[in-house]
Design a protein around this motif. Structure first.
Motif, PDB file in Angstrom:
ATOM      1  N   VAL A  30       0.827  -1.212   0.000  1.00  0.00           N
ATOM      2  CA  VAL A  30       0.000   0.000   0.000  1.00  0.00           C
ATOM      3  C   VAL A  30       0.857   1.256   0.000  1.00  0.00           C
ATOM      4  O   VAL A  30       0.634   2.168  -0.796  1.00  0.00           O
ATOM      5  N   ILE A  31       1.852   1.327   0.890  1.00  0.00           N
ATOM      6  CA  ILE A  31       2.617   2.579   0.949  1.00  0.00           C
ATOM      7  C   ILE A  31       3.483   2.767  -0.289  1.00  0.00           C
ATOM      8  O   ILE A  31       3.763   3.893  -0.699  1.00  0.00           O
ATOM      9  N   LYS A  32       3.894   1.650  -0.920  1.00  0.00           N
ATOM     10  CA  LYS A  32       4.650   1.789  -2.167  1.00  0.00           C
ATOM     11  C   LYS A  32       3.752   2.257  -3.298  1.00  0.00           C
ATOM     12  O   LYS A  32       4.151   3.086  -4.121  1.00  0.00           O
ATOM     13  N   THR A  33       2.540   1.713  -3.338  1.00  0.00           N
ATOM     14  CA  THR A  33       1.588   2.148  -4.356  1.00  0.00           C
ATOM     15  C   THR A  33       1.223   3.616  -4.155  1.00  0.00           C
ATOM     16  O   THR A  33       1.122   4.383  -5.120  1.00  0.00           O
ATOM     17  N   ALA A  34       1.018   4.001  -2.906  1.00  0.00           N
ATOM     18  CA  ALA A  34       0.663   5.388  -2.599  1.00  0.00           C
ATOM     19  C   ALA A  34       1.868   6.316  -2.638  1.00  0.00           C
ATOM     20  O   ALA A  34       1.712   7.536  -2.538  1.00  0.00           O
ATOM     21  N   ASP A  35       3.068   5.752  -2.770  1.00  0.00           N
ATOM     22  CA  ASP A  35       4.312   6.526  -2.805  1.00  0.00           C
ATOM     23  C   ASP A  35       4.472   7.360  -1.540  1.00  0.00           C
ATOM     24  O   ASP A  35       4.688   8.579  -1.577  1.00  0.00           O
ATOM     25  N   LEU A  36       4.357   6.677  -0.402  1.00  0.00           N
ATOM     26  CA  LEU A  36       4.508   7.318   0.898  1.00  0.00           C
ATOM     27  C   LEU A  36       5.706   6.722   1.627  1.00  0.00           C
ATOM     28  O   LEU A  36       5.956   5.524   1.529  1.00  0.00           O
ATOM     29  N   PRO A  37       6.450   7.513   2.365  1.00  0.00           N
ATOM     30  CA  PRO A  37       7.649   7.009   3.052  1.00  0.00           C
ATOM     31  C   PRO A  37       7.297   6.184   4.278  1.00  0.00           C
ATOM     32  O   PRO A  37       6.462   6.579   5.093  1.00  0.00           O
ATOM     33  N   SER A  38       7.946   5.025   4.409  1.00  0.00           N
ATOM     34  CA  SER A  38       7.654   4.134   5.535  1.00  0.00           C
ATOM     35  C   SER A  38       8.047   4.744   6.876  1.00  0.00           C
ATOM     36  O   SER A  38       7.478   4.378   7.905  1.00  0.00           O
ATOM     37  N   GLU A  39       8.998   5.680   6.868  1.00  0.00           N
ATOM     38  CA  GLU A  39       9.393   6.290   8.137  1.00  0.00           C
ATOM     39  C   GLU A  39       8.366   7.322   8.620  1.00  0.00           C
ATOM     40  O   GLU A  39       8.386   7.732   9.782  1.00  0.00           O
ATOM     41  N   LYS A  40       7.463   7.733   7.735  1.00  0.00           N
ATOM     42  CA  LYS A  40       6.417   8.687   8.105  1.00  0.00           C
ATOM     43  C   LYS A  40       5.043   8.032   8.193  1.00  0.00           C
ATOM     44  O   LYS A  40       4.143   8.552   8.854  1.00  0.00           O
ATOM     45  N   VAL A  41       4.883   6.918   7.496  1.00  0.00           N
ATOM     46  CA  VAL A  41       3.639   6.149   7.583  1.00  0.00           C
ATOM     47  C   VAL A  41       4.038   4.748   8.032  1.00  0.00           C
ATOM     48  O   VAL A  41       4.415   3.905   7.230  1.00  0.00           O
ATOM     49  N   GLU A  42       3.966   4.532   9.322  1.00  0.00           N
ATOM     50  CA  GLU A  42       4.512   3.309   9.906  1.00  0.00           C
ATOM     51  C   GLU A  42       3.440   2.231  10.077  1.00  0.00           C
ATOM     52  O   GLU A  42       2.251   2.523  10.145  1.00  0.00           O
ATOM     53  N   TYR A  43       3.920   1.012  10.157  1.00  0.00           N
ATOM     54  CA  TYR A  43       3.054  -0.159  10.314  1.00  0.00           C
ATOM     55  C   TYR A  43       2.887  -0.473  11.800  1.00  0.00           C
ATOM     56  O   TYR A  43       3.865  -0.606  12.544  1.00  0.00           O
ATOM     57  N   ARG A  44       1.642  -0.622  12.236  1.00  0.00           N
ATOM     58  CA  ARG A  44       1.335  -0.973  13.617  1.00  0.00           C
ATOM     59  C   ARG A  44       0.084  -1.864  13.637  1.00  0.00           C
ATOM     60  O   ARG A  44      -0.746  -1.778  12.738  1.00  0.00           O
ATOM     61  N   PRO A  45      -0.099  -2.699  14.675  1.00  0.00           N
ATOM     62  CA  PRO A  45       0.864  -2.986  15.725  1.00  0.00           C
ATOM     63  C   PRO A  45       1.698  -4.210  15.355  1.00  0.00           C
ATOM     64  O   PRO A  45       1.296  -5.016  14.525  1.00  0.00           O
ATOM     65  N   THR A  46       2.854  -4.335  15.995  1.00  0.00           N
ATOM     66  CA  THR A  46       3.668  -5.531  15.883  1.00  0.00           C
ATOM     67  C   THR A  46       3.820  -6.126  17.279  1.00  0.00           C
ATOM     68  O   THR A  46       3.224  -5.631  18.241  1.00  0.00           O
TER      69      THR A  46
END
Length: 471
Positions: free
Chosen positions: A140-156
């Motif tokens: 999703v974030i690659k398709t949306a072209d968003l940086p993973s450091e600003k749009v983070e994955y939670r929870p782990t």
């Protein structure tokens, strides 16, 4: 809030968000503190009474996932220094979920983080594996072209996410849900009570798509792979697969799902049976060091997921996309094919030549696949033809009769890895005559495009020419 409404919201938070009650976080004005009842028996369980304190703003809590499964995922949009960018990124993310991944807007739930960011939540009717959830997030974030450091994955299992509707202890702001179109706050606790989990299959189905967004994870494999794949020189997915097969294991941690999808499509493209595809994929996974997998991931789970993904890929016809692409075949190559032996052996040589052009100089071919390629039901015909092709120097074995020790250990008896071959004929010269060949064209079709009958009589016996080469 009335007592019944409060109870309903507490129940809904438990249903949607909480997988583990003994391990959670509490926010202070300075930081977050992890409370772990597994390590410290004196820690209180995250009970309904604590969730009530959260909703009343007394304390603020957050939750981890269930170690190996997620019952929801959060896209944590955090631009602490720029709320305008946070809003723009959140709306861009929502657009991608709706338009690129077919997530219904009613299943996308957005809340204010209490500072300058937003949490975009998706809830599942059935928990999905953490590997699948993380893979979906990456796509999703690659398709949306968003940086993973600003749009983070939670929870782990190690990184929690703050529950909504509480108070951000640093800013004092209430973390309301917001309108997904305007991001304006919905100042009501009732919002959550109407939320229903979405169909988890929408997430799993999205992972089957072979998109360019998977490229970054495998870039190193592609760069290290020196394979001539004429038909798919611009198809990164093919190069990724070949690199993985050459290595014989996963190349990066937490790429089990992506690798399984790619290999399932590869096997379907090459004409494998489902059982053969499952065996090949499991041989890769079982040969991979354990640290490449997420904590708690088991071989039994890999087997189950591999069977599911292969079944889905075969039923829906997922392939790597190059099986319908024309490949260039040269007259000298067909001449080499015509010189190998019997008509059946010529057919197999031609099939292997085309396979090498589609899947690389070094390629896999099972006996069953070879039988289908030359339309025979005889194992002996294939075995005899293989021996002949090796004897005359048309092919060589890169790997033959190698026992897959990990798979053999798992199933309790000897299991052999698929044989791997390499075409040995000389490269065509620059002035060599050629034709573009489509998958439905047979050896006979291609031969008559490159040779006239007088030439054929010099290289094919009269008996074979009369019996096999009539058009």
């Amino acid at each position: 809030m009335k007592r019944q409404e409060l109870n309903d919201t507490i129940t809904k938070i438990s249903e949607l968000y909480i997988s583990a009650r003994k391990r959670y976080i509490i926010q202070t004005q300075q930081n977050y503190i992890t409370l772990d009842g597994y390590k410290n028996p004196s820690v209180w369980t995250l009970t309904d009474s604590l969730i009530e304190r959260h909703l009343k703003g007394v304390n603020t809590y957050g939750v981890f996932n269930g170690n190996s499964v997620n019952k929801f995922i959060t896209f944590d949009v955090d631009y602490a220094d720029d709320q305008v960018l946070a809003r723009w990124s959140t709306l861009k993310l929502i657009y991608a979920l709706e338009n690129d991944f077919n997530i219904p807007s009613a299943d996308i739930h957005v809340s204010f983080s209490g500072n300058k960011g937003y949490h975009v939540d998706l809830f599942f009717d059935v928990p999905i594996s953490s590997d699948d959830a993380k893979s979906f997030y990456r796509q999703v974030i690659k398709t949306a072209d968003l940086p993973s450091e600003k749009v983070e994955y939670r929870p782990t299992y190690t990184q929690a996410v703050k529950l909504p509707l509480g108070i951000n202890q640093k800013t004092g702001a209430r973390c309301w849900f917001v309108d997904r179109e305007t991001l304006e706050p919905i100042e009501s606790f009732d919002y959550l009570n109407d939320v229903e989990p979405m169909d988890h299959a929408l997430i799993l189905d999205a992972l089957i798509e072979l998109t360019p967004e998977q490229e970054a994870e495998f870039r190193e494999v592609v760069e290290r792979t020196n394979v001539d794949v004429t038909a798919v020189s611009h198809e990164k997915a093919q190069s990724k697969v070949i690199g993985i097969l050459k290595a014989g294991q996963l190349q990066f941690s937490n790429t089990r799902h992506e690798t399984t999808v790619l290999l399932a499509a590869f096997c379907n493209s090459q004409g494998y049976e489902e059982a053969e595809a499952i065996d090949l994929i499991m041989s890769i996974l079982l040969a991979t060091p354990s640290e490449y997998f997420s904590e708690g991931s088991t071989a039994e789970y890999w087997q189950k997921e591999t069977e599911r993904i292969v079944k889905l890929a075969f039923e829906r016809g997922y392939k790597l996309g190059n099986e319908d692409v024309a490949v260039k075949v040269y007259k000298s190559e067909i001449l080499a094919v015509l010189g190998v032996g019997t008509f059946r052996q010529k057919q197999l040589a031609y099939a292997m030549l085309i396979t090498s052009k589609r899947y690389g100089k070094t390629f896999y071919l099972t006996t069953r696949t070879a039988m289908r390629m030359i339309e025979t039901k005889s194992h002996e015909t294939i075995q005899s033809a293989m021996k002949k092709l090796v004897a005359v120097g048309f092919i060589e074995y890169v790997r033959k009769g190698e026992i897959d020790r990990a798979k053999s250990s798992q199933i309790g008896h000897a299991f052999y890895k698929p044989n791997r071959y390499r075409i040995l004929i000389d490269k065509p010269q620059a002035d060599d005559e050629s034709v573009d060949v489509m998958p439905n064209q047979s050896l006979i079709d291609v031969t008559y495009q490159l040779f006239d009958i007088r030439e054929l009589r010099r290289v094919i016996s009269r008996k074979e020419l009369g019996n096999r080469w009539a058009r």
